[in-house]
Design an enzyme around this catalytic site. Structure first.
Site, PDB file in Angstrom:
ATOM      1  N   GLY A  11       0.717  -1.346   0.013  1.00 50.74           N
ATOM      2  CA  GLY A  11      -0.078  -0.037   0.097  1.00 50.74           C
ATOM      3  C   GLY A  11       0.856   1.234  -0.080  1.00 50.74           C
ATOM      4  O   GLY A  11       1.947   1.423  -0.379  1.00 50.74           O
ATOM      5  N   ASP A  33       2.216  -8.940  -1.221  1.00 47.02           N
ATOM      6  CA  ASP A  33       0.752  -8.307  -0.779  1.00 47.02           C
ATOM      7  C   ASP A  33      -0.344  -9.321  -0.932  1.00 47.02           C
ATOM      8  O   ASP A  33       0.159 -10.290  -1.725  1.00 47.02           O
ATOM      9  CB  ASP A  33       0.178  -7.046  -1.519  1.00 47.02           C
ATOM     10  CG  ASP A  33      -0.619  -6.203  -0.887  1.00 47.02           C
ATOM     11  OD1 ASP A  33      -0.383  -5.293  -0.281  1.00 47.02           O
ATOM     12  OD2 ASP A  33      -1.968  -6.542  -0.771  1.00 47.02           O
ATOM     13  N   ASN A 120       0.200  -0.375  12.809  1.00 46.03           N
ATOM     14  CA  ASN A 120      -0.317   0.330  13.864  1.00 46.03           C
ATOM     15  C   ASN A 120      -1.484  -0.588  14.417  1.00 46.03           C
ATOM     16  O   ASN A 120      -2.093  -1.357  13.496  1.00 46.03           O
ATOM     17  CB  ASN A 120      -1.040   1.653  13.566  1.00 46.03           C
ATOM     18  CG  ASN A 120       0.229   2.753  13.830  1.00 46.03           C
ATOM     19  OD1 ASN A 120       1.093   2.820  14.586  1.00 46.03           O
ATOM     20  ND2 ASN A 120       0.168   3.570  12.679  1.00 46.03           N
ATOM     21  N   HIS A 175       3.607   5.087  20.443  1.00 47.71           N
ATOM     22  CA  HIS A 175       3.533   5.984  19.237  1.00 47.71           C
ATOM     23  C   HIS A 175       1.781   6.047  19.424  1.00 47.71           C
ATOM     24  O   HIS A 175       0.947   5.066  18.873  1.00 47.71           O
ATOM     25  CB  HIS A 175       3.648   5.257  17.807  1.00 47.71           C
ATOM     26  CG  HIS A 175       3.376   5.828  16.768  1.00 47.71           C
ATOM     27  ND1 HIS A 175       3.986   6.915  16.537  1.00 47.71           N
ATOM     28  CD2 HIS A 175       2.777   5.363  15.586  1.00 47.71           C
ATOM     29  CE1 HIS A 175       3.753   7.167  15.240  1.00 47.71           C
ATOM     30  NE2 HIS A 175       2.980   6.418  14.777  1.00 47.71           N
TER      31      HIS A 175
HETATM   32  N1  APR Z   1      -0.468 -10.124   3.591  1.00 55.03           N
HETATM   33  C1  APR Z   1       0.153  -8.886   2.926  1.00 55.03           C
HETATM   34  N2  APR Z   1      -0.369  -7.774   2.725  1.00 55.03           N
HETATM   35  C2  APR Z   1      -1.471  -7.497   3.235  1.00 55.03           C
HETATM   36  C3  APR Z   1      -2.144  -8.550   4.082  1.00 55.03           C
HETATM   37  C4  APR Z   1      -1.430  -9.746   4.355  1.00 55.03           C
HETATM   38  N3  APR Z   1      -1.912 -10.453   5.270  1.00 55.03           N
HETATM   39  N4  APR Z   1      -3.374  -7.766   4.566  1.00 55.03           N
HETATM   40  C5  APR Z   1      -3.334  -6.644   4.187  1.00 55.03           C
HETATM   41  N5  APR Z   1      -2.459  -6.386   3.496  1.00 55.03           N
HETATM   42  C6  APR Z   1      -2.074  -5.176   2.505  1.00 55.03           C
HETATM   43  C7  APR Z   1      -3.331  -4.646   1.673  1.00 55.03           C
HETATM   44  O1  APR Z   1      -3.708  -5.425   0.800  1.00 55.03           O
HETATM   45  C8  APR Z   1      -3.025  -3.273   1.254  1.00 55.03           C
HETATM   46  O2  APR Z   1      -2.110  -3.130  -0.110  1.00 55.03           O
HETATM   47  O3  APR Z   1      -1.697  -4.234   3.258  1.00 55.03           O
HETATM   48  C9  APR Z   1      -1.756  -3.117   2.401  1.00 55.03           C
HETATM   49  C10 APR Z   1      -1.829  -1.912   3.223  1.00 55.03           C
HETATM   50  O4  APR Z   1      -1.880  -0.430   2.582  1.00 55.03           O
HETATM   51  P1  APR Z   1      -2.836   0.768   2.774  1.00 55.03           P
HETATM   52  O5  APR Z   1      -4.165   0.438   3.045  1.00 55.03           O
HETATM   53  O6  APR Z   1      -2.432   1.657   1.619  1.00 55.03           O
HETATM   54  O7  APR Z   1      -2.087   1.168   4.121  1.00 55.03           O
HETATM   55  P2  APR Z   1      -0.888   2.088   4.504  1.00 55.03           P
HETATM   56  O8  APR Z   1      -1.303   3.736   4.411  1.00 55.03           O
HETATM   57  O9  APR Z   1       0.051   1.605   3.417  1.00 55.03           O
HETATM   58  O10 APR Z   1      -0.762   1.929   5.880  1.00 55.03           O
HETATM   59  C11 APR Z   1      -0.297   0.456   6.419  1.00 55.03           C
HETATM   60  O11 APR Z   1       1.128   1.297   8.307  1.00 55.03           O
HETATM   61  O12 APR Z   1       1.607   3.460   9.239  1.00 55.03           O
HETATM   62  C12 APR Z   1       0.852   2.274   9.291  1.00 55.03           C
HETATM   63  O13 APR Z   1      -1.374   2.828  10.267  1.00 55.03           O
HETATM   64  C13 APR Z   1      -0.723   2.266   8.950  1.00 55.03           C
HETATM   65  O14 APR Z   1      -1.330   0.202  10.088  1.00 55.03           O
HETATM   66  C14 APR Z   1      -1.205   1.050   8.706  1.00 55.03           C
HETATM   67  C15 APR Z   1       0.057   0.532   7.941  1.00 55.03           C
END
Ligand code: APR
Length: 309
Positions: A11, A33, A120, A175
């Site tokens: 993400g 992912d 988080n 945090h």
């Molecule tokens: N395995 C791999 N990827 C996964 C899984 C999994 N089991 N479950 C979810 N994902 C992926 C989602 O498909 C998505 O592409 O995690 C990604 C998360 O990306 P975003 O929704 O863009 O979130 P992002 O802004 O990157 O934040 C991710 O980092 O800073 C922290 O609070 C934030 O907890 C959050 C994390």
């Protein structure tokens, strides 16, 4: 041998982390992912910039965890991001399930890796990752203090009209709302900020630092911060891979330091090739110590909720 860094989650945070790692040529990057095509597409797109950005790192995208085999470091960014009005703790149960499944894959495929947690609620997820992986405490580290301190540096730089490069901030604790910005240990080119700013200005900077994540969430409306969080994770990766022994605030498991036990919380950590080489114990005022303990209690209580499910 080339370094290998796996980034779980493609993400906003994960993809930006992968891009920064590649552009700094820190090693080959594997972006993982569950979404079909997204990590593959982003990785290919990134690699196609290599001839222009002048890096040699390979960037591979995959849905297959066996591709993380041999990773020196696994940066975990997978999970749900915060939506407006949502606290980091609201994310707790959802992200714990995701972290549990990812940690099992790390143990199976990259049992010698150092894990940098970014998801988080950070300190709880770091503690939970230690619980699931059973890795030594040196090898599971949370990225939060580096980000919080960088935010504090930015606010001080804005207030004083100086370069953030010259600002060195220290933030302890969880945090989240209970973080403990330490003005006494924050300097601009060696000058304590207590000599440059009055109490009111420092208090405003502390509060803005504490609410730094929420400020971005409110502005973006969908999603949360990713430029500065990815920078924070990459700073830690670099210190570890280069064995540079830099000291930065990270979430690490405490075993008696600061009077705390069995909890992950942000403290100054010396980072090197084996991960956490040392935890530095600062002299804290009664008030600072109380804030750190309050912050640690939130983490312990939430961790207990998770393991008693
Ligand atoms: N395995 C791999 N990827 C996964 C899984 C999994 N089991 N479950 C979810 N994902 C992926 C989602 O498909 C998505 O592409 O995690 C990604 C998360 O990306 P975003 O929704 O863009 O979130 P992002 O802004 O990157 O934040 C991710 O980092 O800073 C922290 O609070 C934030 O907890 C959050 C994390």
């Amino acid at each position: 041998m080339r370094n290998k860094i796996a980034v779980i989650g493609s993400g906003f945070v994960g993809a930006t982390t992968a891009q920064r790692l590649a552009e700094k040529d820190l090693g080959d990057v594997v972006l993982v992912d569950i979404l079909d095509g997204i990590p593959q597409g982003k990785a290919l797109d990134m690699y196609e910039s290599a001839a222009i950005e002048l890096f040699s790192s390979r960037v591979q995208g995959t849905n297959d965890y066996s591709d993380i085999a041999g990773s020196d470091i696994v940066v975990v960014t997978a999970g749900l991001a915060r939506k407006p009005g949502m606290t980091r703790e609201d994310l707790l149960l959802k992200n714990a399930q995701i972290i549990e499944s990812i940690c099992r894959e790390i143990v199976r495929n990259a049992p010698d890796a150092i894990v940098i947690m970014v998801t988080n609620p950070l300190d709880i997820m770091t503690r939970y990752a230690l619980h699931i992986t059973h890795f030594p405490l040196q090898r599971v580290i949370g990225m939060a203090g580096v980000l919080d301190a960088a935010r504090m540096c930015a606010f001080i730089a804005m207030e004083l009209d100086v370069s953030p490069v010259d600002v060195n901030a220290m933030v302890l604790g969880g945090h989240g709302d209970a973080m403990v910005p330490l003005a006494r240990y924050t300097t601009v080119s060696g000058i304590p900020i207590t000599e440059l700013l009055d109490e009111t200005a420092i208090e405003q900077i502390n509060n803005r630092t504490r609410d730094g994540g929420a400020e971005i969430v409110k502005l973006l409306k969908t999603g949360s911060a990713y430029y500065a969080p990815s920078s924070g994770a990459v700073k830690m990766v670099e210190a570890i891979l280069m064995d540079s022994r830099r000291i930065m605030p990270c979430s690490a498991l405490l075993n008696g330091q600061y009077g705390l036990d069995n909890v992950c919380i942000g403290v100054p950590v010396k980072l090197g090739r084996d991960g956490v080489l040392d935890i530095i114990e600062l002299n804290l005022t009664g008030e600072e110590r109380a804030s750190l303990h309050a912050s640690a209690k939130v983490v312990s209580d939430n961790f207990n909720v998770l393991i008693k499910r």
